[in-house]
Scaffold this motif. Structure first.
Motif, PDB file in Angstrom:
ATOM      1  N   GLY A 446       4.178 -10.256  -6.064  1.00 38.05           N
ATOM      2  CA  GLY A 446       5.007  -9.176  -6.584  1.00 38.05           C
ATOM      3  C   GLY A 446       4.537  -7.785  -6.251  1.00 38.05           C
ATOM      4  O   GLY A 446       5.084  -6.810  -6.765  1.00 38.05           O
ATOM      5  N   THR A 447       3.509  -7.670  -5.407  1.00 38.07           N
ATOM      6  CA  THR A 447       2.973  -6.335  -5.098  1.00 38.07           C
ATOM      7  C   THR A 447       3.111  -5.982  -3.627  1.00 38.07           C
ATOM      8  O   THR A 447       2.424  -5.087  -3.140  1.00 38.07           O
ATOM      9  CB  THR A 447       1.489  -6.254  -5.506  1.00 38.07           C
ATOM     10  N   THR A 448       3.999  -6.673  -2.921  1.00 35.72           N
ATOM     11  CA  THR A 448       4.133  -6.466  -1.485  1.00 35.72           C
ATOM     12  C   THR A 448       4.435  -5.017  -1.138  1.00 35.72           C
ATOM     13  O   THR A 448       3.948  -4.490  -0.138  1.00 35.72           O
ATOM     14  CB  THR A 448       5.236  -7.376  -0.918  1.00 35.72           C
ATOM     15  N   ARG A 449       5.234  -4.365  -1.947  1.00 34.63           N
ATOM     16  CA  ARG A 449       5.628  -2.997  -1.632  1.00 34.63           C
ATOM     17  C   ARG A 449       4.447  -2.027  -1.646  1.00 34.63           C
ATOM     18  O   ARG A 449       4.490  -0.966  -1.039  1.00 34.63           O
ATOM     19  CB  ARG A 449       6.685  -2.532  -2.630  1.00 34.63           C
ATOM     20  N   MET A 450       3.399  -2.391  -2.353  1.00 34.63           N
ATOM     21  CA  MET A 450       2.220  -1.531  -2.409  1.00 34.63           C
ATOM     22  C   MET A 450       1.528  -1.396  -1.059  1.00 34.63           C
ATOM     23  O   MET A 450       0.697  -0.517  -0.872  1.00 34.63           O
ATOM     24  CB  MET A 450       1.218  -2.082  -3.417  1.00 34.63           C
ATOM     25  N   GLU A 451       1.847  -2.277  -0.116  1.00 32.12           N
ATOM     26  CA  GLU A 451       1.140  -2.303   1.155  1.00 32.12           C
ATOM     27  C   GLU A 451       1.650  -1.272   2.148  1.00 32.12           C
ATOM     28  O   GLU A 451       1.063  -1.111   3.220  1.00 32.12           O
ATOM     29  CB  GLU A 451       1.249  -3.692   1.772  1.00 32.12           C
ATOM     30  N   ASN A 452       2.722  -0.573   1.826  1.00 29.97           N
ATOM     31  CA  ASN A 452       3.312   0.402   2.743  1.00 29.97           C
ATOM     32  C   ASN A 452       2.942   1.805   2.304  1.00 29.97           C
ATOM     33  O   ASN A 452       3.298   2.229   1.197  1.00 29.97           O
ATOM     34  CB  ASN A 452       4.835   0.234   2.775  1.00 29.97           C
ATOM     35  N   PRO A 453       2.240   2.577   3.146  1.00 33.70           N
ATOM     36  CA  PRO A 453       1.834   3.920   2.740  1.00 33.70           C
ATOM     37  C   PRO A 453       2.999   4.881   2.530  1.00 33.70           C
ATOM     38  O   PRO A 453       2.806   5.952   1.956  1.00 33.70           O
ATOM     39  CB  PRO A 453       0.938   4.381   3.901  1.00 33.70           C
ATOM     40  N   GLU A 454       4.186   4.514   2.984  1.00 29.55           N
ATOM     41  CA  GLU A 454       5.345   5.367   2.716  1.00 29.55           C
ATOM     42  C   GLU A 454       5.664   5.410   1.231  1.00 29.55           C
ATOM     43  O   GLU A 454       6.180   6.395   0.721  1.00 29.55           O
ATOM     44  CB  GLU A 454       6.553   4.863   3.499  1.00 29.55           C
ATOM     45  N   SER A 456       3.326   3.933  -1.275  1.00 27.83           N
ATOM     46  CA  SER A 456       2.181   3.648  -2.126  1.00 27.83           C
ATOM     47  C   SER A 456       0.938   4.367  -1.640  1.00 27.83           C
ATOM     48  O   SER A 456       0.727   4.527  -0.439  1.00 27.83           O
ATOM     49  CB  SER A 456       1.931   2.129  -2.137  1.00 27.83           C
ATOM     50  N   ASP A 457       0.116   4.798  -2.597  1.00 30.02           N
ATOM     51  CA  ASP A 457      -1.200   5.323  -2.248  1.00 30.02           C
ATOM     52  C   ASP A 457      -2.129   4.156  -1.928  1.00 30.02           C
ATOM     53  O   ASP A 457      -2.214   3.190  -2.700  1.00 30.02           O
ATOM     54  CB  ASP A 457      -1.786   6.117  -3.421  1.00 30.02           C
ATOM     55  N   ILE A 458      -2.823   4.239  -0.799  1.00 31.31           N
ATOM     56  CA  ILE A 458      -3.808   3.236  -0.411  1.00 31.31           C
ATOM     57  C   ILE A 458      -5.147   3.947  -0.258  1.00 31.31           C
ATOM     58  O   ILE A 458      -5.289   4.841   0.579  1.00 31.31           O
ATOM     59  CB  ILE A 458      -3.413   2.538   0.909  1.00 31.31           C
ATOM     60  N   LEU A 459      -6.113   3.579  -1.085  1.00 28.17           N
ATOM     61  CA  LEU A 459      -7.413   4.226  -1.086  1.00 28.17           C
ATOM     62  C   LEU A 459      -8.501   3.211  -0.786  1.00 28.17           C
ATOM     63  O   LEU A 459      -8.395   2.042  -1.156  1.00 28.17           O
ATOM     64  CB  LEU A 459      -7.723   4.845  -2.458  1.00 28.17           C
ATOM     65  N   VAL A 460      -9.573   3.668  -0.143  1.00 26.81           N
ATOM     66  CA  VAL A 460     -10.811   2.905  -0.046  1.00 26.81           C
ATOM     67  C   VAL A 460     -11.914   3.838  -0.533  1.00 26.81           C
ATOM     68  O   VAL A 460     -12.090   4.933   0.004  1.00 26.81           O
ATOM     69  CB  VAL A 460     -11.098   2.437   1.389  1.00 26.81           C
ATOM     70  N   GLU A 461     -12.623   3.409  -1.552  1.00 25.68           N
ATOM     71  CA  GLU A 461     -13.637   4.264  -2.141  1.00 25.68           C
ATOM     72  C   GLU A 461     -14.747   3.409  -2.755  1.00 25.68           C
ATOM     73  O   GLU A 461     -14.491   2.507  -3.556  1.00 25.68           O
ATOM     74  CB  GLU A 461     -13.022   5.163  -3.213  1.00 25.68           C
ATOM     75  N   HIS A 462     -15.990   3.668  -2.360  1.00 22.90           N
ATOM     76  CA  HIS A 462     -17.159   2.967  -2.886  1.00 22.90           C
ATOM     77  C   HIS A 462     -17.003   1.453  -2.789  1.00 22.90           C
ATOM     78  O   HIS A 462     -17.235   0.714  -3.750  1.00 22.90           O
ATOM     79  CB  HIS A 462     -17.435   3.391  -4.319  1.00 22.90           C
ATOM     80  N   ARG A 464     -14.369  -0.397  -2.489  1.00 20.55           N
ATOM     81  CA  ARG A 464     -13.204  -0.998  -3.124  1.00 20.55           C
ATOM     82  C   ARG A 464     -11.923  -0.467  -2.483  1.00 20.55           C
ATOM     83  O   ARG A 464     -11.881   0.675  -2.014  1.00 20.55           O
ATOM     84  CB  ARG A 464     -13.183  -0.707  -4.626  1.00 20.55           C
ATOM     85  N   ALA A 465     -10.887  -1.284  -2.490  1.00 20.25           N
ATOM     86  CA  ALA A 465      -9.575  -0.889  -1.970  1.00 20.25           C
ATOM     87  C   ALA A 465      -8.584  -0.851  -3.120  1.00 20.25           C
ATOM     88  O   ALA A 465      -8.559  -1.755  -3.970  1.00 20.25           O
ATOM     89  CB  ALA A 465      -9.110  -1.872  -0.902  1.00 20.25           C
ATOM     90  N   PHE A 466      -7.748   0.182  -3.149  1.00 22.80           N
ATOM     91  CA  PHE A 466      -6.791   0.370  -4.240  1.00 22.80           C
ATOM     92  C   PHE A 466      -5.393   0.587  -3.673  1.00 22.80           C
ATOM     93  O   PHE A 466      -5.220   1.265  -2.654  1.00 22.80           O
ATOM     94  CB  PHE A 466      -7.184   1.575  -5.099  1.00 22.80           C
ATOM     95  N   PHE A 467      -4.407   0.042  -4.378  1.00 22.67           N
ATOM     96  CA  PHE A 467      -3.010   0.145  -3.985  1.00 22.67           C
ATOM     97  C   PHE A 467      -2.204   0.536  -5.222  1.00 22.67           C
ATOM     98  O   PHE A 467      -2.301  -0.124  -6.257  1.00 22.67           O
ATOM     99  CB  PHE A 467      -2.502  -1.190  -3.432  1.00 22.67           C
ATOM    100  N   SER A 468      -1.419   1.607  -5.106  1.00 20.91           N
ATOM    101  CA  SER A 468      -0.683   2.072  -6.277  1.00 20.91           C
ATOM    102  C   SER A 468       0.593   2.779  -5.852  1.00 20.91           C
ATOM    103  O   SER A 468       0.552   3.782  -5.138  1.00 20.91           O
ATOM    104  CB  SER A 468      -1.549   3.030  -7.096  1.00 20.91           C
ATOM    105  N   PRO A 469       1.774   2.272  -6.254  1.00 24.61           N
ATOM    106  CA  PRO A 469       3.041   2.911  -5.880  1.00 24.61           C
ATOM    107  C   PRO A 469       3.203   4.267  -6.537  1.00 24.61           C
ATOM    108  O   PRO A 469       2.684   4.509  -7.638  1.00 24.61           O
ATOM    109  CB  PRO A 469       4.098   1.919  -6.376  1.00 24.61           C
ATOM    110  N   ARG A 470       3.935   5.153  -5.869  1.00 25.91           N
ATOM    111  CA  ARG A 470       4.146   6.492  -6.395  1.00 25.91           C
ATOM    112  C   ARG A 470       5.360   6.582  -7.313  1.00 25.91           C
ATOM    113  O   ARG A 470       5.510   7.562  -8.045  1.00 25.91           O
ATOM    114  CB  ARG A 470       4.317   7.486  -5.238  1.00 25.91           C
ATOM    115  N   VAL A 471       6.222   5.578  -7.254  1.00 28.04           N
ATOM    116  CA  VAL A 471       7.407   5.524  -8.107  1.00 28.04           C
ATOM    117  C   VAL A 471       7.486   4.129  -8.709  1.00 28.04           C
ATOM    118  O   VAL A 471       7.367   3.130  -7.998  1.00 28.04           O
ATOM    119  CB  VAL A 471       8.695   5.833  -7.322  1.00 28.04           C
ATOM    120  N   LEU A 472       7.681   4.044 -10.022  1.00 27.84           N
ATOM    121  CA  LEU A 472       7.763   2.767 -10.719  1.00 27.84           C
ATOM    122  C   LEU A 472       9.175   2.583 -11.254  1.00 27.84           C
ATOM    123  O   LEU A 472       9.670   3.423 -12.006  1.00 27.84           O
ATOM    124  CB  LEU A 472       6.760   2.714 -11.876  1.00 27.84           C
TER     125      LEU A 472
END
Length: 493
Positions: A446-454, A456-462, A464-472
């Motif tokens: 159910g999180t496939t849409r998170m994989e597109n940077p258009e 969703s925010d995609i971060l790599v930090e320390h 770890r990788a994070f995926f978070s949509p900008r609109v819910l």
């Protein structure tokens, strides 16, 4: 670009939800990734990437520690394992019919993942379902910045509720500076004379020691330490301050002239005084300008149209170095519109399919779509000359998305092609073209849409990788289901 009063950014959006991607999710990510990595290693699939201990020699160098108020530039450490495990799995719940929740702002430190949604900032510890902290703001978030200080602080601009005895409802004139690890509000400042600062035109950034905001008809800068005003500009007789680019330096984009005939200028300015150090004038006929990097100075421009048609690089004195054509739309750095075709929440520095390094610019192509061909590719351009240096191909059904620089290496995200084989964060050495695996994992159902940077925010930090949509947005088919709001993957220990 729109500069008038916007409708409420939290009313019904035209953005359609993916009706088939909102089922409740599994949490077997770590186990699945472990099985897949073992199987793939046994099959020799990883051998085409790994060399030695999996880390090119240059990335072993220890970076000099940054001062607390410098803008963070994290160099990711050598992974102890390629296996990924789920450490953030956050859903938003209790959506009303046809409700859309905007979610601007995604940050992470070595201790906390933080997310902005509507009028709230929330921090999560890794592997813990409950929030570590919640910071309620005086109103909806109007603008965010991707920049974080070396000691984990950042800022947002807020649209506070209507103040008693005023007509200021809808004005984005409050700056909040806060600590990502604790959720503590460090200071709040009210932007004086910001009567035309709206969610559509307010841009926020940070550079060492300074927080700066521009809203077209003016700009203001604050000292990070105490929130005191350093300088402001409200002279709109000739040029308007469209926005800033921060990081190592501070650039301002000026729009000069009236609506029918205007020209853009870019200035490097002293962040403590606001005084210009050099000025670069763009030719007339430019429809829009973004500034994805301040050092080296890189401009993404639309020449005669709103899509990005060219990249322009400047030297450290503001002189033209190179112009890089985006090949008639073949490349798509994804600058600007990422909120249902709007310019909400600040767009000046945001080019989601483009990463700028010290000597290189990495830009993703548009998806090709051929079944047996690379889905897309990333091209490495030389900052000084604009020449093509290397090309890194994705795979069939697996595009490559540039995420960040880690020292002199580029980190990219490669989605799974079928949700069975793993997705991956991969390091690319621009000097050799070699790929080094960083992290393998599968995202929850159910999180496939998170994989597109258009979207969703995609971060790599320390590590770890994070995926978070900008609109819910709740699913039309399953309106009562929780809506995935963030996923985080860490290296399994």
């Amino acid at each position: 670009m729109s500069f008038g009063p916007p409708p409420s950014p939290y009313t019904q959006s035209a953005l359609a939800a993916d009706s088939d991607r909102r089922r409740r999710r599994t949490k077997l990510v770590g186990a699945v990734a472990a099985v897949l990595v073992v199987a793939l290693c046994a099959g020799g699939w990883l051998l085409m990437y790994a060399t030695g201990d999996g880390t090119p020699a240059k990335s072993k160098a220890t970076a000099a520690p940054q001062a607390p108020d410098e803008i963070r530039e994290t160099v990711e450490k050598t992974p102890k394992t390629l296996e990924g495990k789920l450490v953030i799995d956050y859903d938003e719940e209790k959506f009303k019919d046809d409700e859309t929740r905007y979610a601007p702002g995604t940050w992470a430190t070595d201790k906390i993942f933080a997310k902005g949604i509507k009028n709230t900032l929330t921090g999560f510890k890794f592997g813990v379902d409950e929030a570590a902290w919640t910071l309620k703001l005086d109103g909806h978030i109007c603008a965010t910045t991707k920049h974080v200080t070396a000691d984990g602080r950042t800022a947002v601009v807020v649209q506070p509720g209507k103040r008693k005895g005023t007509k200021d409802a809808g004005i984005c004139d409050e700056v909040v500076f806060f600590d990502l690890d604790t959720g503590k509000k460090l200071w709040t400042a009210t932007m004086s004379d910001a009567k035309t600062a709206y969610v559509t035109n307010t841009n926020l950034t940070m550079t060492r020691g300074t927080v700066a905001v521009a809203w077209g008809n003016g700009s203001v800068a604050y000292d990070m330490s105490d929130g005191k005003q350093l300088w402001k500009s409200t002279d709109v007789s000739k040029c308007e301050d469209n926005g800033f680019a921060g990081g190592r330096s501070l650039l301002v984009l000026l729009r000069c002239g009236d609506e029918s005939k205007h020209a853009y200028r870019v200035q490097k300015i002293d962040p403590r005084t606001g005084k210009p150090q050099w000025t670069y004038k763009l030719k007339e006929g430019i429809s829009g300008v973004y500034m994805p990097s301040s050092d080296p100075p890189v401009l993404a421009i639309g020449a005669g149209e709103y899509d990005v048609t060219d990249l322009i690089t400047l030297d450290d004195q503001g002189r033209h170095s190179a112009t890089i054509s985006m090949k008639g739309g073949r490349f798509d750095p994804m600058c600007g519109d990422s909120w249902d075709g709007t310019h909400y929440f600040g767009v000046m520095e945001n080019c989601y399919a483009m990463v700028v390094g010290k000597d290189d610019i990495f830009v993703a192509s548009k998806a090709d779509g051929g079944y047996d061909q690379a889905e897309n590719w990333i091209v490495d351009f030389d900052v000084k000359t604009g020449k093509t240096l290397k090309k890194f191909d994705g795979r069939p059904l697996q595009p490559l998305w540039p995420v960040k620089m880690s020292g002199d290496k580029l980190l990219v995200y490669r989605p799974s092609s079928d949700n069975v084989g793993p997705a991956a964060i991969v390091g690319i050495d621009p000097a050799t073209g070699k790929e080094t695996p960083f992290l393998y994992f599968n995202l929850p159902d159910g999180t496939t849409r998170m994989e597109n940077p258009e979207w969703s925010d995609i971060l790599v930090e320390h590590g770890r990788a994070f995926f978070s949509p900008r609109v819910l947005t709740a699913s039309a088919a399953h309106p009562d289901d929780p809506v995935p709001a963030a996923v985080g993957i860490a290296q399994a220990r």
